[in-house]
Design a protein around this motif. Structure first.
Motif, PDB file in Angstrom:
ATOM      1  N   SER A  29       0.834  -1.202   0.000  1.00 50.57           N
ATOM      2  CA  SER A  29       0.000   0.000   0.000  1.00 50.57           C
ATOM      3  C   SER A  29       0.869   1.253   0.000  1.00 50.57           C
ATOM      4  O   SER A  29       2.063   1.217   0.316  1.00 50.57           O
ATOM      5  N   ASP A  30       0.250   2.375  -0.358  1.00 48.84           N
ATOM      6  CA  ASP A  30       0.978   3.644  -0.347  1.00 48.84           C
ATOM      7  C   ASP A  30       1.455   3.987   1.054  1.00 48.84           C
ATOM      8  O   ASP A  30       2.528   4.575   1.222  1.00 48.84           O
ATOM      9  N   GLU A  31       0.662   3.638   2.062  1.00 50.02           N
ATOM     10  CA  GLU A  31       1.056   3.929   3.443  1.00 50.02           C
ATOM     11  C   GLU A  31       2.280   3.110   3.841  1.00 50.02           C
ATOM     12  O   GLU A  31       3.197   3.620   4.493  1.00 50.02           O
ATOM     13  N   PHE A  32       2.320   1.840   3.449  1.00 48.08           N
ATOM     14  CA  PHE A  32       3.481   1.005   3.761  1.00 48.08           C
ATOM     15  C   PHE A  32       4.710   1.511   3.017  1.00 48.08           C
ATOM     16  O   PHE A  32       5.818   1.533   3.568  1.00 48.08           O
ATOM     17  N   LYS A  33       4.532   1.918   1.772  1.00 47.27           N
ATOM     18  CA  LYS A  33       5.655   2.477   1.014  1.00 47.27           C
ATOM     19  C   LYS A  33       6.181   3.737   1.680  1.00 47.27           C
ATOM     20  O   LYS A  33       7.403   3.960   1.734  1.00 47.27           O
ATOM     21  N   ASN A  34       5.291   4.562   2.209  1.00 49.67           N
ATOM     22  CA  ASN A  34       5.714   5.777   2.891  1.00 49.67           C
ATOM     23  C   ASN A  34       6.521   5.443   4.148  1.00 49.67           C
ATOM     24  O   ASN A  34       7.520   6.113   4.448  1.00 49.67           O
ATOM     25  N   VAL A  35       6.112   4.404   4.876  1.00 45.63           N
ATOM     26  CA  VAL A  35       6.861   3.990   6.064  1.00 45.63           C
ATOM     27  C   VAL A  35       8.260   3.506   5.666  1.00 45.63           C
ATOM     28  O   VAL A  35       9.263   3.858   6.303  1.00 45.63           O
ATOM     29  N   ILE A  36       8.335   2.707   4.602  1.00 48.70           N
ATOM     30  CA  ILE A  36       9.641   2.210   4.149  1.00 48.70           C
ATOM     31  C   ILE A  36      10.544   3.361   3.727  1.00 48.70           C
ATOM     32  O   ILE A  36      11.737   3.403   4.065  1.00 48.70           O
ATOM     33  N   ASP A  37       9.988   4.314   2.968  1.00 46.82           N
ATOM     34  CA  ASP A  37      10.781   5.476   2.540  1.00 46.82           C
ATOM     35  C   ASP A  37      11.277   6.278   3.745  1.00 46.82           C
ATOM     36  O   ASP A  37      12.389   6.822   3.729  1.00 46.82           O
ATOM     37  N   THR A  38      10.468   6.359   4.803  1.00 47.41           N
ATOM     38  CA  THR A  38      10.853   7.138   5.983  1.00 47.41           C
ATOM     39  C   THR A  38      11.988   6.477   6.744  1.00 47.41           C
ATOM     40  O   THR A  38      12.919   7.153   7.185  1.00 47.41           O
ATOM     41  N   ILE A  39      11.944   5.178   6.904  1.00 52.97           N
ATOM     42  CA  ILE A  39      12.964   4.495   7.712  1.00 52.97           C
ATOM     43  C   ILE A  39      14.243   4.217   6.929  1.00 52.97           C
ATOM     44  O   ILE A  39      15.261   3.852   7.520  1.00 52.97           O
ATOM     45  N   ARG A  40      14.208   4.399   5.610  1.00 50.92           N
ATOM     46  CA  ARG A  40      15.360   4.020   4.790  1.00 50.92           C
ATOM     47  C   ARG A  40      16.580   4.904   5.020  1.00 50.92           C
ATOM     48  O   ARG A  40      17.721   4.423   4.913  1.00 50.92           O
TER      49      ARG A  40
END
Length: 571
Positions: free
Chosen positions: A306-317
Motif C-alpha cells: 500500500s501507499d502507506e506502507f511504502k511511505n513507512v519504508i521510505d521514511t525508515i530508509r
C-alpha cells in the motif's frame, strides 16, 4: 562453540490460533486434532532440530579454559572497552557541537536528539514491520520457541501497540513450586481441561486457549524512565504514543542478547493516518535508527504494498538501507507456480522503492510458524533460508561493538558537514539589516551554496544532505544568525576524532582482547580480568590523548619504547 551463539529453541506444539492465521483464510490451514498427530511438524523433525541445535551453547558444552570460552571472554572485554570509550568520546567532543549548532531534532541525523548512555549499552535490536496479518508476532514466537506476555495472534489487525520484547530473568525466578509447574511446555502452560496427549509423538496437543508464560508487561511511561532500557528519548512523542507502547519481559534465552520490536500492522487509507494519535512513520524511524536489523514481513497471499506502507519504508530508509531485509512469510501455502510469481512480484516492488540502489534487498523465504508445511515443494529452500536468517540473528551480538563504531564515525562525519554548512549560512547573514533579504537569497540558492561548501572544506559528496530536505529543516529558523560562525578548531577536532582517536580505540580494544587471552591461558582468576584490563587500557587511551605515557599493558608486553604503537603480530 562460542557462548555468543545463542540458544534458539523451537516449539513443537501446534495451536489453533497459529493454524487459523497461517493459511490466510484457507480451509486447508485449519489443523484438526487428528491431523496434528499425523502431520510432519518441521520443528520436531530430527534433522532440522540437529541443524538448529548447533547454535545452542548447551549443545557443545565448553569448559572454562576451552578456546571458545577464552575467545568469548576476550570479545566481551573488547566490546566493553569500545563502548565505554565511545561514550566518553561522544560526551566530551561531539554532543556539545550538536547542541551549539541546534542539530538535535532540527536536522536529519541518524538518530534525533542526544545519544543516551542506555542506547550505547543496549543489546542489539531487531525491528519487524509489515502490513497487518503478515505473521510478525507469530514470527517472533517461532524464533523464541514460546509465547510471550501480551501476544495476540489473529487474521484481523490484532497488535495495536508497539511492543518491545526484552529479557526479564530466568524462568525459575517466576515459577511456583506447585503441581502445574510440570505442565509448562514451550514457554506456556495449558489449562488442564484443554490437554490431550498424543502418545505417538509424546507431546501435548492444544485444543483451547493458553495461559500466558511467566513474565510481565511494562507500560510505555515506565519504560522511558527505566535507566537500563534504551527507550528514554521516546518521551518526545508524548502520551499519545506511550499509551500505545508496551514492554514484554520474557525468559527466552534468545532475549538475553537481542531485543525484538513488534509493531502494529500498517493499515491502508485514512485508518493509518487519522485513526492513530501519533505519527506512525516517525516512531518507526526512531526504532529503525537504533535497530541493528530491520525485517520487512510480507504475506505470500497479499503482496500488494500500500501507499502507506511504502511511505513507512521510505521514511525508515535514510541511513538504514544496509539493515533492511525482506521476509516472504507463509510461502508454503501457495503452489510452486504461484510462489515463483509472488517472489518475482516482491523483487519488482522492492526495486521500485529502492530506486537509488542497484543492489537487491535480501529476501528470506519460508513459513515462520510452529506448524508443518502445507506444500513441501520448496522445503529444502525454506529450511536453508531459515538457517541463514537465524545465523544473521546469532551474529548480531558478536558484531555489536563494530556497528557502534561505524555509527559513531558516520554521525561525526554528518555533524562536521552540518557545522560547515550552517557556519557558512551564518557568515552570509548580516548582523543587523537585510536579514530577510539574505535569507531569501540563501533559500533560493541553497544548492549552489552547499556545493561551494563541499568544495571549500573538501567534504565527501556522499555525506552531503539532500538540499530539499535540508531546506525544509531550515524553515524552522527565521533568523540564520542563531547559528555560530565557522569554527576551524571544532572542524579539526572532529577530523582528529575520525582519523586518530577512534582508530586508537579500535587498536586498544585489540590489546584488551589479547591480554584477556594471555591471562586466561595462564589460568588467572577470571572474575577481575576484564575490568582490570579495561581500566588499564583506559589509562593508555587517556594518556595518549592528554599526556602520553607507557601503559601497564603495553609496557608489560611490548616494552616502553613501543607502548604507543600497535600490538605485535604474535599477540
Amino acid at each position: 562453540m562460542s557462548g555468543d551463539e545463542l540458544e534458539i529453541s523451537f516449539s513443537t506444539s501446534t495451536t489453533k490460533n497459529d493454524a487459523s492465521t497461517h493459511g490466510a483464510g484457507s480451509a486447508s490451514s485449519s489443523v484438526s486434532e487428528n491431523d496434528c498427530a499425523k502431520e510432519d511438524v518441521r520443528s520436531s523433525n530430527k534433522d532440522t532440530a540437529a541443524d538448529f541445535n548447533k547454535y545452542s551453547p548447551d549443545s557443545n558444552k565448553t569448559t572454562h579454559d576451552s578456546p571458545s570460552a577464552i575467545n568469548k571472554s576476550a570479545n566481551d572485554a573488547s566490546s566493553k572497552f569500545i563502548v565505554k570509550k565511545l561514550k566518553e568520546l561522544y560526551h566530551s567532543h561531539v554532543v556539545e557541537a550538536e547542541k551549539r549548532y541546534h542539530l538535535h531534532f532540527n536536522f536529519c541525523l541518524p538518530t534525533d536528539g542526544e545519544i543516551k548512555d542506555s542506547e550505547f549499552d543496549a543489546t542489539p535490536m531487531v525491528l519487524l514491520i509489515g502490513q497487518y496479518s503478515t505473521g510478525k508476532t507469530t514470527f517472533i514466537s517461532h524464533l523464541l520457541g514460546e509465547d510471550f506476555p501480551g501476544m495476540h495472534i489473529g487474521p484481523e489487525p490484532t497488535t495495536d501497540k508497539f511492543m518491545a520484547l526484552f529479557y526479564g530473568g530466568d524462568r525459575s525466578d517466576d515459577s511456583s513450586p506447585d503441581d502445574t509447574s510440570e505442565m509448562f511446555k514451550s514457554g506456556f502452560h495449558k489449562k488442564g481441561r484443554c490437554m490431550k496427549q498424543d502418545h505417538d509423538r509424546s507431546e501435548f496437543v492444544a485444543t483451547d486457549d493458553f495461559v500466558p508464560a511467566p513474565g510481565k508487561l511494562v507500560k510505555g511511561n515506565t519504560l522511558t524512565v527505566t535507566p537500563s532500557l534504551p527507550f528514554s528519548s521516546l518521551s518526545q512523542f508524548g502520551s499519545a504514543f506511550l499509551n500505545h507502547f508496551v514492554g514484554s519481559s520474557s525468559s527466552s534465552p534468545l532475549l538475553k542478547r537481542i531485543t525484538f520490536i513488534d509493531t502494529p500492522g500498517v493499515l491502508s487509507g485514512e485508518k493509518q493516518r487519522i485513526n492513530r494519535a501519533y505519527d506512525f512513520a516517525k516512531v518507526a524511524k526512531w526504532f529503525a535508527d537504533r535497530s541493528d536489523l530491520i525485517l520487512l514481513l510480507f504475506d505470500a497471499h497479499k503482496l500488494d504494498i500500500s501507499d502507506e506502507f511504502k511511505n513507512v519504508i521510505d521514511t525508515i530508509r535514510q541511513y538504514n538501507d544496509d539493515k533492511i531485509r525482506c521476509v516472504l512469510n507463509k510461502a508454503d501455502a501457495v503452489t510452486r507456480d504461484q510462489l515463483v510469481r509472488v517472489y518475482g512480484s516482491l523483487m519488482w516492488s522492492m526495486g521500485k522503492i529502492f530506486t537509488n540502489s542497484p543492489e537487491v534487498v535480501r529476501v528470506y523465504t519460508g513459513s515462520y510458524w510452529n506448524g508443518g508445511l502445507i506444500n513441501h515443494d520448496f522445503e529444502q529452500m525454506f529450511e536453508k533460508d531459515e538457517q541463514l536468517l537465524v545465523r544473521e540473528l546469532v551474529d548480531l551480538p558478536r558484531c555489536a561493538a563494530e556497528r557502534k563504531v561505524n555509527q559513531m564515525v558516520n554521525r561525526i562525519r554528518l555533524v562536521k558537514v552540518h557545522v560547515c554548512i550552517l557556519g557558512t549560512l551564518r557568515s552570509l547573514t548580516p548582523a543587523f539589516f537585510g536579514k530577510r533579504k539574505s535569507r531569501e537569497y540563501i533559500m533560493n540558492n541553497l544548492n549552489v551554496i552547499m556545493e561551494n561548501v563541499r568544495v571549500q572544506f573538501d567534504l565527501s559528496k556522499g555525506d552531503m544532505p539532500d538540499p530539499v530536505e535540508f531546506g525544509n529543516c531550515l524553515e524552522n529558523f527565521p533568523d540564520f544568525s542563531v547559528f555560530p560562525p565557522i569554527d576551524s578548531a571544532l572542524i579539526q577536532s572532529l577530523n582528529r576524532l575520525i582519523e586518530e582517536d577512534i582508530p586508537c580505540i579500535v587498536s586498544d580494544a585489540e590489546i584488551v582482547a589479547s591480554d584477556v587471552r594471555l591471562r586466561r591461558n595462564k589460568n588467572e582468576d577470571k572474575s577481575a580480568i576484564q575490568d582490570e584490563i579495561v581500566e588499564e587500557t583506559t589509562e593508555l587511551c587517556t594518556g595518549r590523548l592528554v599526556d602520553p605515557k607507557p601503559s601497564k599493558i603495553c609496557a608489560r608486553k611490548i616494552g616502553p619504547s613501543k607502548a604507543l604503537g600497535s600490538p605485535p603480530a604474535e599477540l
